[in-house]
Design a protein around this motif. Structure first.
Motif, PDB file in Angstrom:
ATOM      1  N   PHE A 165      -0.486   4.400   0.165  1.00 23.70           N
ATOM      2  CA  PHE A 165      -1.285   5.531   0.629  1.00 23.70           C
ATOM      3  C   PHE A 165      -0.388   6.507   1.391  1.00 23.70           C
ATOM      4  O   PHE A 165       0.379   6.119   2.272  1.00 23.70           O
ATOM      5  CB  PHE A 165      -2.407   5.049   1.554  1.00 23.70           C
ATOM      6  CG  PHE A 165      -3.240   6.167   2.114  1.00 23.70           C
ATOM      7  CD1 PHE A 165      -4.205   6.787   1.341  1.00 23.70           C
ATOM      8  CD2 PHE A 165      -3.039   6.616   3.409  1.00 23.70           C
ATOM      9  CE1 PHE A 165      -4.964   7.830   1.846  1.00 23.70           C
ATOM     10  CE2 PHE A 165      -3.793   7.654   3.933  1.00 23.70           C
ATOM     11  CZ  PHE A 165      -4.756   8.263   3.146  1.00 23.70           C
ATOM     12  N   GLY A 204      -7.247   8.253  -1.395  1.00 20.52           N
ATOM     13  CA  GLY A 204      -6.795   6.907  -1.735  1.00 20.52           C
ATOM     14  C   GLY A 204      -7.935   6.087  -2.306  1.00 20.52           C
ATOM     15  O   GLY A 204      -8.635   6.514  -3.220  1.00 20.52           O
ATOM     16  N   CYS A 205      -8.151   4.896  -1.737  1.00 20.35           N
ATOM     17  CA  CYS A 205      -9.271   4.055  -2.177  1.00 20.35           C
ATOM     18  C   CYS A 205     -10.464   4.203  -1.236  1.00 20.35           C
ATOM     19  O   CYS A 205     -11.376   3.372  -1.243  1.00 20.35           O
ATOM     20  CB  CYS A 205      -8.844   2.594  -2.285  1.00 20.35           C
ATOM     21  SG  CYS A 205      -8.230   1.863  -0.751  1.00 20.35           S
ATOM     22  N   CYS A 211      -4.361   0.030  -7.838  1.00 22.97           N
ATOM     23  CA  CYS A 211      -3.010  -0.284  -7.387  1.00 22.97           C
ATOM     24  C   CYS A 211      -2.531  -1.712  -7.583  1.00 22.97           C
ATOM     25  O   CYS A 211      -1.333  -1.950  -7.714  1.00 22.97           O
ATOM     26  CB  CYS A 211      -2.876   0.065  -5.904  1.00 22.97           C
ATOM     27  SG  CYS A 211      -3.816  -1.020  -4.787  1.00 22.97           S
ATOM     28  N   GLY A 269      -4.927   8.098  -5.600  1.00 22.16           N
ATOM     29  CA  GLY A 269      -6.350   7.890  -5.373  1.00 22.16           C
ATOM     30  C   GLY A 269      -7.020   7.230  -6.562  1.00 22.16           C
ATOM     31  O   GLY A 269      -6.569   7.342  -7.696  1.00 22.16           O
ATOM     32  N   CYS A 290       0.847  -1.191   0.000  1.00 21.35           N
ATOM     33  CA  CYS A 290       0.000   0.000   0.000  1.00 21.35           C
ATOM     34  C   CYS A 290       0.885   1.244   0.000  1.00 21.35           C
ATOM     35  O   CYS A 290       1.794   1.370   0.825  1.00 21.35           O
ATOM     36  CB  CYS A 290      -0.904  -0.001   1.232  1.00 21.35           C
ATOM     37  SG  CYS A 290      -1.951   1.478   1.366  1.00 21.35           S
ATOM     38  N   CYS A 327       0.332   7.508  -3.645  1.00 19.42           N
ATOM     39  CA  CYS A 327      -0.967   7.045  -4.151  1.00 19.42           C
ATOM     40  C   CYS A 327      -1.776   8.235  -4.654  1.00 19.42           C
ATOM     41  O   CYS A 327      -2.018   9.183  -3.898  1.00 19.42           O
ATOM     42  CB  CYS A 327      -1.742   6.328  -3.045  1.00 19.42           C
ATOM     43  SG  CYS A 327      -3.438   5.901  -3.494  1.00 19.42           S
TER      44      CYS A 327
END
Length: 250
Positions: A43, A58-59, A195, A49, A41, A47
């Protein structure tokens, strides 16, 4: 927005199947290509998004659907412990609620101002990112115990199916693999960035089966994870002849 290189799906993968040591009626089918990959990850570390309109989220732009009532109740017990120091939207969540239902009537965390209501902005003194995740770290808890199931599982994916052996008997197959863009259905194509098969996110120092040990243990049980880890190590020792194409060359 800079387009980051995302590999096309359909590449070769290696799987392993083995009986759950704790339950012989269940067989795990695990994607070794994904689980030995270097995804991590990113983030807060590059990242962009999943949507250009909410790059800082992000997600976490849409809110999280609950897997079932137990999932919602478990998270609710944590929400009751959050203070304004943990949760930037504390007053809003207390006043107008922190859940909502989608168009199909499914319960989820509420979306507020372009993100999940538990998303803390970058300038918040209590910490950037998920308030539930931050609370876990502060309290010395494992984040998967405080967040909705979908949040801590992604981009791992667990699926179930009943398999007929051909002799009149059946068993439950539990698949553990990558939650790809395609896994979101038609809506996956609408994501501006994703991602799991993106080279920008395959920068981990250790493989997924190591960095996500807690999550995999929760999904498979301790005995199941131990067996998986053994197969992953053997796969790596053999040279990973089907590496994830988003990984750097090793």
């Amino acid at each position: 927005m800079t387009v980051m290189p995302e590999v096309e799906l359909g590449f070769p993968r290696t799987y392993v199947e083995f009986a759950n040591p704790a339950d012989p009626t269940e067989v795990f089918r695990c994607d070794l290509t994904w689980l030995t990959s270097r995804w991590t990850c990113i983030f807060g570390a590059g990242c962009p998004g999943i949507y250009e309109s909410s790059p800082e989220a992000g997600c976490c732009a849409l809110g999280a659907h609950f897997a079932d009532d137990d999932d919602a109740q478990r998270v609710g017990a944590i929400v009751d412990k959050l203070t304004p120091a943990h949760w930037e939207r504390h007053d809003e969540g207390r006043r107008r609620g922190w859940t909502e239902k989608d168009d199909e009537g499914e319960l989820k965390t509420r979306a507020f101002e372009g993100a999940c209501i538990f998303h803390n902005s970058r300038g918040f003194e209590g910490g950037y990112g998920c308030a539930l995740h931050g609370y876990a770290l502060e309290q010395g808890l494992k984040p998967h115990t405080t967040k909705p199931d979908v949040c801590w599982q992604l981009p791992l994916r667990r699926q179930f199916r009943d398999v007929d052996r051909g002799d009149g008997t059946t068993y439950t197959e539990t698949q553990i693999g990558e939650y790809t863009r395609a896994g979101w259905g038609p809506g996956g194509a609408d994501l501006d960035w994703y991602c799991s098969s993106n080279t920008e996110a395959h920068v981990g120092l250790e493989p997924v089966y190591v960095t996500n040990q807690d999550e995999l243990t929760e999904l498979m049980g301790e005995a199941g994870y131990a067996e998986l880890a053994r197969y992953c190590r053997e796969h790596e020792a053999g040279g990973t002849n089907t590496p994830h194409p988003a990984d750097p060359h090793r």
